[in-house]
Design an enzyme around this catalytic site. Structure first.
Site, mmCIF file in Angstrom:
data_model
loop_
_atom_site.group_PDB
_atom_site.id
_atom_site.type_symbol
_atom_site.label_atom_id
_atom_site.label_comp_id
_atom_site.label_asym_id
_atom_site.label_seq_id
_atom_site.Cartn_x
_atom_site.Cartn_y
_atom_site.Cartn_z
ATOM 1 N NE ARG A 232 0.401 1.256 3.361
ATOM 2 C CZ ARG A 232 1.387 2.079 3.620
ATOM 3 N NH1 ARG A 232 2.647 1.638 3.648
ATOM 4 N NH2 ARG A 232 1.186 3.355 3.853
ATOM 5 C CG ASP B 285 -3.324 7.851 -0.847
ATOM 6 O OD1 ASP B 285 -3.193 8.348 0.284
ATOM 7 O OD2 ASP B 285 -2.966 6.693 -1.132
ATOM 8 C CE LYS C 235 -4.706 5.159 4.901
ATOM 9 N NZ LYS C 235 -5.533 4.370 3.968
#
Lengths: 343, 343
Positions: free
Chosen positions: A49, A240, A251
């Site tokens: 991730r 992201d 997040k």
């Protein structure tokens, strides 16, 4: 110079390996991803991730697919690999680096009309390796640039894991800390545990410990009280996806931190390479936010912490508007917002 | 009319029972507290928690101690019971209800100079029962008063557990929801899981499910993003201690919520009985904040979620300044701040 400090994923003799991050910090379990389905699952189930790492493993996944196929017909080959590219795109919707890397792989397929299938395979492998190496270099430069913001004695808060494990091995936010430490600056990091998947508690602590950087683990809901007491000098997180105006998906919990930082007059910086910037979209409203299974909230390491049928809301990310962000730490320097204004 | 809806603790034929809340929601384990050490431990280890419930169990603990002793000499009896009162005071430092209840027990000891030890014992039992019954009545009235703020269709956020389990059986913040529901108002509660001890995920969900009130469980770090999306109409929490000016100690994370609510123009109410108000202190700076063992953060239900030696900061409470609080829901009505101005 740009050697990764943590081996998050690597390509060796046409094989693709990752550390399965679900087992950290207890166990450094190394897994070989043998086909495109393995790659898809490893992204979806969070074995790997972090936006830049997802981009790298997706690119290598396509290279792997290309090497494995016996198809000799050029059109058929392009068709199969394109299908795999589209398949990997469905693994996670928010991290832009995934789409950035896959569009580069797609471009290789499209642009090389006059080369053989064997040559195409080599080009795809090279493109994946380029993406990987560029990521290492970008992350290193993010560290160099970000470290200019760090003063001796600072207490810095970070959220989730924007470290070597989230990239090809150097990190974004954590790269700043690694370089500052190398430069002899004394820093102390507050690490948000980052519910529900606890990437802060499990991964960021593990990396900081390896690097010998002092840290303190806190629950996410403690950050505000720490800020109020003057315990935090700066906040740095990864990202992201960053829209053209600077609105940033990161997040879940980053938005709350950003509001808290603003309220307390603390600067929040986003550290990210160019591959995280999605210049095709105007602002954060266009960023898709992944919602994940409620069991991530109801269970911690498999153990139930709520009624088994508790209704749950579980967005994996949130969107921080650019007005709450002081600046972006990139490989090309510190960008003060907005990134690109207007259309 | 004031019958508790949840039996959190009860006194029966001179015996003191509690639900050991550490096992909820999986198991409703009932435990008898047999002596003053049991009472101290049950408070310290969070078998029983929530400021009003702590006050009640502490008072009953002293009654239990009084009944158990064979001492006939009056002075000696008072000395021993006073020692037990001081001992229980050391169990947890923040919840004011503990000190409120124990000072009432102390007063019984001091004021009844001309009665026998047997009579003193009965007076202590009666005082504990009064504290318990008053708490039920107060909580019920908090519900009645608070429900006037609740509009049909509201989405309300709560933090930690300010329910029947945190009191003698009716709750503070949750009493408001129970009464609103009885009045036929359709409400939906967002429940912060409330790390590290997860009282929201474990206890508040359990109570709301029992009461048939729809809820959604979220991680603490999701509240801000929900607010930004317009998902929250009001925030109501309980309190562990309220200073004279209205500054409020409550479960860690309340302060962050309060800042987030202010930023989004959402009202935050504190629901608490008079026994939570510490009029002896001017403001929040004088409230002691308990720091608990780091293993509460490092482990969830015994399972390690971080490096075993991760340095941890674990304040159990934070202080929300009165300027972030819209008002206080008490048994006597809604108080708009400040509670009592000046000295």
């Amino acid at each position: 110079m740009y050697r990764p400090i943590i081996k998050t994923l690597w390509w060796e003799d046409g094989r693709l390996y990752i550390i399965d991050q679900r087992y950290l910090p207890e166990r450094e379990k190394i897994v070989e991803l043998k086909n495109i389905r393995d790659v898809w699952s490893s992204i979806r189930n969070l074995s790997i991730r972090g936006a830049p790492a997802i981009g790298c493993v997706a690119a290598y996944g396509i290279a792997l697919s290309a090497l494995k196929t016996n198809i000799q017909d050029r059109e058929k080959f392009i068709q199969v690999i394109t299908r795999d590219i589209n398949y990997i795109k469905t693994s996670r919707p928010t991290a832009y680096n995934l789409f950035f890397a896959l569009s580069r792989m797609e471009k290789v397929l499209k642009e090389r009309k006059n080369i053989t299938v064997e040559e195409l395979k080599q080009r795809l492998v090279k493109e994946a390796e380029d993406i990987y190496r560029e990521d290492i270099k970008c992350c290193y430069m993010i560290g160099i640039n970000g470290a200019t913001l760090i003063k001796d004695g600072m207490n810095i808060l970070t959220h989730c894991n924007a470290g070597g494990l989230a990239t090809s091995g150097y990190g974004t936010a954590l790269s700043v800390f690694f370089i500052a430490k190398k430069q002899g600056k004394r820093i102390h990091i507050f690490v948000d545990e980052t519910r529900p998947v606890l990437q802060g508690a499990r991964l960021t602590t593990w990396e900081l410990k390896k690097a010998g950087i002092p840290y303190t683990l806190i629950c996410d809901n403690m950050a505000g009280y720490l800020m109020k007491q003057g315990g935090i000098d700066m906040v740095i997180t990864g990202a992201d996806r960053i829209a053209r105006n600077g609105d940033t998906a990161n997040k879940i919990g980053t938005y709350s931190l950003a509001v808290l930082a603003k309220y307390h007059g603390i600067d929040l910086y986003i550290a990210a390479p160019h591959s995280t910037f999605d210049l095709s979209i105007r602002d954060g409203r266009e960023i898709p936010v992944e919602e994940r299974d409620g069991d991530e909230v109801r269970r911690i390491k498999g153990h139930l912490i709520s009624p088994v049928d508790a209704p749950v809301y579980n967005p994996a990310f949130d969107i921080t508007p650019v007005n709450l962000i002081k600046g972006f730490i990139t490989e090309n320097g510190i960008i003060n917002k907005p990134v690109i204004s207007g259309k």
